[in-house]
Every structure is written in structure tokens, then in C-alpha cells.
Design an enzyme around this catalytic site. Sequence first.
Site, PDB file in Angstrom:
ATOM      1  N   GLY A 188      59.831  18.780  71.827  1.00  0.00           N
ATOM      2  CA  GLY A 188      58.540  18.995  72.477  1.00  0.00           C
ATOM      3  C   GLY A 188      58.329  18.300  73.808  1.00  0.00           C
TER       4      GLY A 188
ATOM      5  CG  MET B  27      71.226  12.837  70.117  1.00  0.00           C
ATOM      6  SD  MET B  27      69.642  13.674  70.099  1.00  0.00           S
ATOM      7  CE  MET B  27      69.949  14.797  68.730  1.00  0.00           C
TER       8      MET B  27
ATOM      9  CG  HIS C 107      70.753  22.190  68.258  1.00  0.00           C
ATOM     10  ND1 HIS C 107      71.906  22.001  68.997  1.00  0.00           N
ATOM     11  CD2 HIS C 107      69.988  21.086  68.484  1.00  0.00           C
ATOM     12  CE1 HIS C 107      71.842  20.851  69.651  1.00  0.00           C
ATOM     13  NE2 HIS C 107      70.691  20.269  69.351  1.00  0.00           N
TER      14      HIS C 107
ATOM     15  CB  SER D 265      66.375  22.445  67.852  1.00  0.00           C
ATOM     16  OG  SER D 265      66.158  21.184  67.247  1.00  0.00           O
TER      17      SER D 265
ATOM     18  CG  ASP E 182      68.494  17.953  67.460  1.00  0.00           C
ATOM     19  OD1 ASP E 182      69.375  17.845  68.322  1.00  0.00           O
ATOM     20  OD2 ASP E 182      67.605  18.836  67.495  1.00  0.00           O
TER      21      ASP E 182
ATOM     22  CG  HIS F  54      72.715  17.062  69.821  1.00  0.00           C
ATOM     23  ND1 HIS F  54      71.532  17.234  70.512  1.00  0.00           N
ATOM     24  CD2 HIS F  54      73.409  16.110  70.503  1.00  0.00           C
ATOM     25  CE1 HIS F  54      71.511  16.429  71.557  1.00  0.00           C
ATOM     26  NE2 HIS F  54      72.626  15.726  71.573  1.00  0.00           N
TER      27      HIS F  54
ATOM     28  CG  MET G 296      71.026  15.612  76.136  1.00  0.00           C
ATOM     29  SD  MET G 296      70.518  16.733  74.813  1.00  0.00           S
ATOM     30  CE  MET G 296      68.755  16.356  74.659  1.00  0.00           C
TER      31      MET G 296
ATOM     32  CG  MET H 130      68.013  12.150  66.470  1.00  0.00           C
ATOM     33  SD  MET H 130      66.391  12.172  67.253  1.00  0.00           S
ATOM     34  CE  MET H 130      66.342  13.866  67.855  1.00  0.00           C
TER      35      MET H 130
ATOM     36  CG  ASP I 251      69.024  19.990  72.994  1.00  0.00           C
ATOM     37  OD1 ASP I 251      67.856  20.354  72.782  1.00  0.00           O
ATOM     38  OD2 ASP I 251      69.677  19.249  72.211  1.00  0.00           O
TER      39      ASP I 251
ATOM     40  N   GLY J 139      65.996  12.362  71.691  1.00  0.00           N
ATOM     41  CA  GLY J 139      65.222  11.574  70.738  1.00  0.00           C
ATOM     42  C   GLY J 139      64.076  12.339  70.100  1.00  0.00           C
TER      43      GLY J 139
END
Length: 213
Positions: free
Chosen positions: A146, A69, A34, A9, A36, A67, A138, A38, A173, A143
Site C-alpha cells: 500500500g 525479505m 507473489h 501479492s 512476501d 520474495h 523494488m 519478512m 514491486d 516491508g
Amino acid sequence: MKNVIISPSILSADFANLERDIKLVENAGADWLHIDVMDGHFVPNITIGVPVVKSIKKVTNLPLDVHLMIENPEKYIEAFANAGADILTFHYEAVNNVESIVKMIKSAGIKAGMSIKPKTPAKAILQYLDIIDLLLVMTVEPGFGGQKFMDDCAQKIPLIKENAPENLIIQVDGGINAETARICTNYGANSLVAGNYIYKSGDISYAISSLRN
Ligand code: DX5
Ligand code: ZN
């Protein structure tokens, strides 16, 4: 060596040196990349959008595992497909009609993925396993990178696997490292997303190979 798809990611990469950080995982043997996306509505964070995906496509040969979101993902399918997404994963919780969005993604000529948040039970989505290419479980609240892996989320995998066609990709993930990767692959996952573990490890090749073994 297990036949597992590793998808680093880039959320944990240095965005000011994105091409460099993509090359690092590509040269270290990553299978996919990957990305992300958002929107600050579906999740409380904002990351990247279509123009960045388009630029990434120019600097890597890795399949782009995008992905989403975001709310109303149906509005953006064509744009992400045109930007170069190879797999487009939307959230079950963000759509009203799963069949129609899957159809839209497949008509764009790319793979359709669907993701479930920690509180969505596996039984809610079993009926869709035959029409999608990938199911993303998930293992943290979406969001942020870490966060700590939630084992109870991964425990959904056996029921999903039991009900899935042979070729369904089951991806996890959130909080994935060498130890949690093993837990997930034992449950039946065959694709692993990892951000922090790969990019903050200090040894990207070692981190990727440790996920595989
Ligand atoms: C979280 C994202 C993840 C994130 C994973 O909402 O979907 O892809 O980058 O990061 P780590 O591996 O650090 O938990
Ligand atoms: Zn993700």
C-alpha cells in the site's frame, strides 16, 4: 496484449481466507502468485514463512514467486524450495556472495531471482544479470503493502535492460497500478507485482487485465 507476467501479492489478501483469495486471482488470470516473506530484521515487518508456503502449494496451480525479505537467506533456500517455491528471490543487500546463493537456488531446481532496494543503484548489480533468472526492482522501501510508487526506482530499468540477456525477467514491486504499470513496462519491465491495487480494487479481473494492457 503485452507479454507481461502478473504476480498478485497475497500480502493484501485476507489471511483468514487465503485459499479463497488465491483462487480469486487464479481465476482472474494471474500468471504467478507473489508471496512476501519478512523476518522483522531485514525489514521492520513479519509476515509468513515456510509452513504457509507449503500449504499454499496444495491449493493452487500458480507458480509460487517467493520474495525473501530476510537476513541470511542462504539458510532457508532448501526449505522454501521443498515447500514449493518456483522462483526464489533474495535481496542483494542481504548477502555477501551473490554467486554462491544463486548457485544454491539453481541447484534446488528452481528459478533464481535477486532484488534491489530503492537506494541500491543498478550499476551495483549489472555484473550479475547473466547468472540470475529474474531481477526485482523494488519501487517502494520493502516491508509494507500500500505504499506510493517511486518513479526514480523504476528509472533504473533501462540501464538494467540494456545490460541484461534477452531472457532475463525484469520485475517491479511496490505501488503498482494501471498507471505505474505502464510507466514500468515502457522502461522495460516484463513482470508486475501488485497487492493493494488488485485485492482492494473491488474488481479483481478488471484490475489484472488493466495491468496487462
Ligand atoms: C512490499 C512487498 C510487496 C507488496 C506490494 O515490501 O514486497 O510485494 O505486497 O504491495 P502494493 O502493491 O500494495 O504496493
Ligand atoms: Zn514483494
